[in-house]
Design a protein around this motif. Structure first.
Motif, PDB file in Angstrom:
ATOM      1  N   ALA A  26      87.311  14.022  15.702  1.00  0.00           N
ATOM      2  CA  ALA A  26      87.953  12.986  15.249  1.00  0.00           C
ATOM      3  C   ALA A  26      89.677  13.447  14.922  1.00  0.00           C
ATOM      4  CB  ALA A  26      87.214  11.410  14.824  1.00  0.00           C
ATOM      5  N   ASN A  27      89.733  14.075  13.959  1.00  0.00           N
ATOM      6  CA  ASN A  27      90.724  14.489  13.845  1.00  0.00           C
ATOM      7  C   ASN A  27      91.324  15.117  14.997  1.00  0.00           C
ATOM      8  OD1 ASN A  27      90.623  12.792  11.179  1.00  0.00           O
ATOM      9  ND2 ASN A  27      89.446  15.571  10.470  1.00  0.00           N
TER      10      ASN A  27
ATOM     11  N   CYS B 128      82.589   9.090  16.654  1.00  0.00           N
ATOM     12  CA  CYS B 128      81.955  10.424  17.704  1.00  0.00           C
ATOM     13  C   CYS B 128      80.799  10.987  17.833  1.00  0.00           C
ATOM     14  CB  CYS B 128      82.900  12.177  16.629  1.00  0.00           C
ATOM     15  SG  CYS B 128      82.334  13.537  17.142  1.00  0.00           S
ATOM     16  N   ARG B 129      79.976  10.333  16.397  1.00  0.00           N
ATOM     17  CA  ARG B 129      78.387  10.839  16.716  1.00  0.00           C
ATOM     18  C   ARG B 129      77.524   9.816  17.819  1.00  0.00           C
ATOM     19  NH1 ARG B 129      78.768  11.878  11.488  1.00  0.00           N
ATOM     20  NH2 ARG B 129      79.019   9.582  10.471  1.00  0.00           N
ATOM     21  N   HIS B 130      78.129   8.468  18.146  1.00  0.00           N
ATOM     22  CA  HIS B 130      78.197   7.727  18.888  1.00  0.00           C
ATOM     23  C   HIS B 130      78.354   7.882  20.046  1.00  0.00           C
ATOM     24  CE1 HIS B 130      77.590   3.424  21.107  1.00  0.00           C
ATOM     25  NE2 HIS B 130      76.939   3.595  20.880  1.00  0.00           N
ATOM     26  N   ASP B 131      79.440   8.594  21.198  1.00  0.00           N
ATOM     27  CA  ASP B 131      79.565   8.443  22.174  1.00  0.00           C
ATOM     28  C   ASP B 131      79.635   9.712  22.178  1.00  0.00           C
ATOM     29  OD1 ASP B 131      80.307   5.525  21.860  1.00  0.00           O
ATOM     30  OD2 ASP B 131      82.849   6.201  22.182  1.00  0.00           O
ATOM     31  N   LEU B 132      79.204  10.705  21.253  1.00  0.00           N
ATOM     32  CA  LEU B 132      79.214  12.188  22.149  1.00  0.00           C
ATOM     33  C   LEU B 132      78.045  13.022  21.357  1.00  0.00           C
ATOM     34  CD1 LEU B 132      81.184  14.867  23.535  1.00  0.00           C
ATOM     35  CD2 LEU B 132      81.736  14.657  21.156  1.00  0.00           C
ATOM     36  N   THR B 133      77.805  13.158  20.219  1.00  0.00           N
ATOM     37  CA  THR B 133      76.965  13.991  19.923  1.00  0.00           C
ATOM     38  C   THR B 133      75.918  14.063  19.478  1.00  0.00           C
ATOM     39  OG1 THR B 133      77.437  13.401  16.993  1.00  0.00           O
ATOM     40  CG2 THR B 133      78.495  15.088  18.076  1.00  0.00           C
TER      41      THR B 133
ATOM     42  N   GLN C 262      90.313  31.860  15.957  1.00  0.00           N
ATOM     43  CA  GLN C 262      88.839  32.257  16.373  1.00  0.00           C
ATOM     44  C   GLN C 262      88.582  30.747  17.258  1.00  0.00           C
ATOM     45  OE1 GLN C 262      89.408  32.020  13.128  1.00  0.00           O
ATOM     46  NE2 GLN C 262      90.249  33.407  12.739  1.00  0.00           N
ATOM     47  N   VAL C 263      87.169  30.820  17.827  1.00  0.00           N
ATOM     48  CA  VAL C 263      86.314  30.179  18.621  1.00  0.00           C
ATOM     49  C   VAL C 263      85.075  29.808  17.724  1.00  0.00           C
ATOM     50  CG1 VAL C 263      84.972  29.476  20.637  1.00  0.00           C
ATOM     51  CG2 VAL C 263      87.580  30.505  21.148  1.00  0.00           C
ATOM     52  N   ARG C 264      84.348  28.398  17.921  1.00  0.00           N
ATOM     53  CA  ARG C 264      83.043  28.873  17.229  1.00  0.00           C
ATOM     54  C   ARG C 264      82.245  26.733  17.879  1.00  0.00           C
ATOM     55  NH1 ARG C 264      82.078  24.567  13.660  1.00  0.00           N
ATOM     56  NH2 ARG C 264      83.249  24.047  12.219  1.00  0.00           N
ATOM     57  N   THR C 265      81.304  26.991  17.647  1.00  0.00           N
ATOM     58  CA  THR C 265      80.422  26.353  18.596  1.00  0.00           C
ATOM     59  C   THR C 265      80.283  24.551  17.468  1.00  0.00           C
ATOM     60  OG1 THR C 265      78.444  26.503  18.758  1.00  0.00           O
ATOM     61  CG2 THR C 265      80.028  27.111  20.395  1.00  0.00           C
ATOM     62  N   TYR C 266      79.978  24.075  17.847  1.00  0.00           N
ATOM     63  CA  TYR C 266      79.582  22.623  16.807  1.00  0.00           C
ATOM     64  C   TYR C 266      78.341  22.657  15.787  1.00  0.00           C
ATOM     65  CZ  TYR C 266      77.604  18.132  15.791  1.00  0.00           C
ATOM     66  OH  TYR C 266      76.981  17.688  14.418  1.00  0.00           O
ATOM     67  N   ARG C 267      79.108  22.479  14.695  1.00  0.00           N
ATOM     68  CA  ARG C 267      78.347  22.529  13.714  1.00  0.00           C
ATOM     69  C   ARG C 267      77.721  20.906  12.881  1.00  0.00           C
ATOM     70  NH1 ARG C 267      81.215  27.092   9.819  1.00  0.00           N
ATOM     71  NH2 ARG C 267      81.023  28.607  11.815  1.00  0.00           N
ATOM     72  N   GLU C 268      76.907  20.941  12.292  1.00  0.00           N
ATOM     73  CA  GLU C 268      76.397  19.824  12.005  1.00  0.00           C
ATOM     74  C   GLU C 268      77.754  19.391  10.798  1.00  0.00           C
ATOM     75  OE1 GLU C 268      73.273  17.284   9.728  1.00  0.00           O
ATOM     76  OE2 GLU C 268      72.485  18.615  10.612  1.00  0.00           O
ATOM     77  N   GLY C 269      78.024  17.923  10.892  1.00  0.00           N
ATOM     78  CA  GLY C 269      79.013  18.046  10.335  1.00  0.00           C
ATOM     79  C   GLY C 269      80.754  18.098  10.927  1.00  0.00           C
ATOM     80  N   ASP C 270      80.556  18.085  11.903  1.00  0.00           N
ATOM     81  CA  ASP C 270      82.298  18.395  12.437  1.00  0.00           C
ATOM     82  C   ASP C 270      83.212  17.322  12.747  1.00  0.00           C
ATOM     83  OD1 ASP C 270      82.669  21.267  12.126  1.00  0.00           O
ATOM     84  OD2 ASP C 270      81.083  21.834  13.968  1.00  0.00           O
ATOM     85  N   GLU C 271      82.133  16.418  13.228  1.00  0.00           N
ATOM     86  CA  GLU C 271      82.403  14.798  14.054  1.00  0.00           C
ATOM     87  C   GLU C 271      83.666  14.837  13.264  1.00  0.00           C
ATOM     88  OE1 GLU C 271      77.889  14.809  15.154  1.00  0.00           O
ATOM     89  OE2 GLU C 271      79.032  15.199  12.677  1.00  0.00           O
ATOM     90  N   ALA C 272      83.671  14.661  12.158  1.00  0.00           N
ATOM     91  CA  ALA C 272      85.508  13.927  11.725  1.00  0.00           C
ATOM     92  C   ALA C 272      86.370  14.728  11.752  1.00  0.00           C
ATOM     93  CB  ALA C 272      85.371  14.119  10.214  1.00  0.00           C
ATOM     94  N   ALA C 273      86.184  16.360  11.347  1.00  0.00           N
ATOM     95  CA  ALA C 273      87.329  16.900  12.388  1.00  0.00           C
ATOM     96  C   ALA C 273      87.653  17.423  13.885  1.00  0.00           C
ATOM     97  CB  ALA C 273      86.638  18.725  12.372  1.00  0.00           C
TER      98      ALA C 273
END
Length: 187
Positions: free
Chosen positions: A41-42, A58-63, A28-39
């Motif tokens: 990065a992995n 990820c938070r600094h450079d993207l979200t 399935q495809v979904r969009t970003y949810r708060e807290g997805d930064e670790a996933a």
């Protein structure tokens, strides 16, 4: 001291005639949810090798950047686990014409299933739905599978550096050689 080589640029000159997004069964495809930064990065670390990405970076450079739109950061899930990602990015906050396909990555054991293709299509649909007129991306010479995917999605080479002409010649020759080997093997 050697200067870092500019990545190759590709451009899709329009966003017309986009096919529907199709995934293999069980994905399935979904969009970003708060807290997805670790996933995220992995996935990126697994896709590109190394461990330079983490949730904070990820938070600094993207979200946390003003160009970030949570609806433009896509994840492919397998059994609920994120295994691929791509971001529909804008090079500047005011950009509304040229979308930038950013940070496409699929965990290696899930590559070869068309997930990257589907993720790029997600970004292209995102751009089209928001009135963008074209899309660009940057890639590396050695990412032949990705480049083949981009060609299949209507992207074309762009020569932004004097080295690009020769580099594209090499890439295209390697892709043709790979295609020739597959024909010989009956694929």
């Amino acid at each position: 001291m050697s200067q870092r080589q500019l990545q190759l640029r590709m451009r899709r000159p329009d966003l017309e005639n986009l096919e529907d997004i199709a995934l293999p069964p069980g994905y399935q495809v979904r969009t970003y949810r708060e807290g997805d930064e670790a996933a995220w990065a992995n996935i990126i670390n697994a896709s590109f090798g190394g461990d330079k990405w983490n949730a904070e970076r990820c938070r600094h450079d993207l979200t946390s950047r003003p160009q970030f739109d949570p609806e433009g950061l896509f994840f492919v899930l397998h059994q609920g686990e994120p295994v691929g990602t791509a971001c529909a990015w804008r090079q500047s906050v005011d950009e509304g014409k040229v979308g930038y396909v950013h940070m496409l990555g699929v965990v290696p054991e899930y590559q070869g299933k068309g997930l990257g293709y589907a993720l790029v299509l997600c970004t292209l649909h995102f751009f089209k739905d928001r009135g963008f007129q074209e899309a660009v991306l940057d890639t590396d010479d050695f990412r032949l599978s990705a480049i083949k995917t981009y060609f299949n999605l209507g992207f074309e080479p762009v020569y932004v550096d004097e080295s690009h002409s020769c580099r594209w010649e090499v890439v295209l020759a390697k892709l043709e050689e790979t295609r020739g080997r597959k024909r010989l093997q009956g694929h």
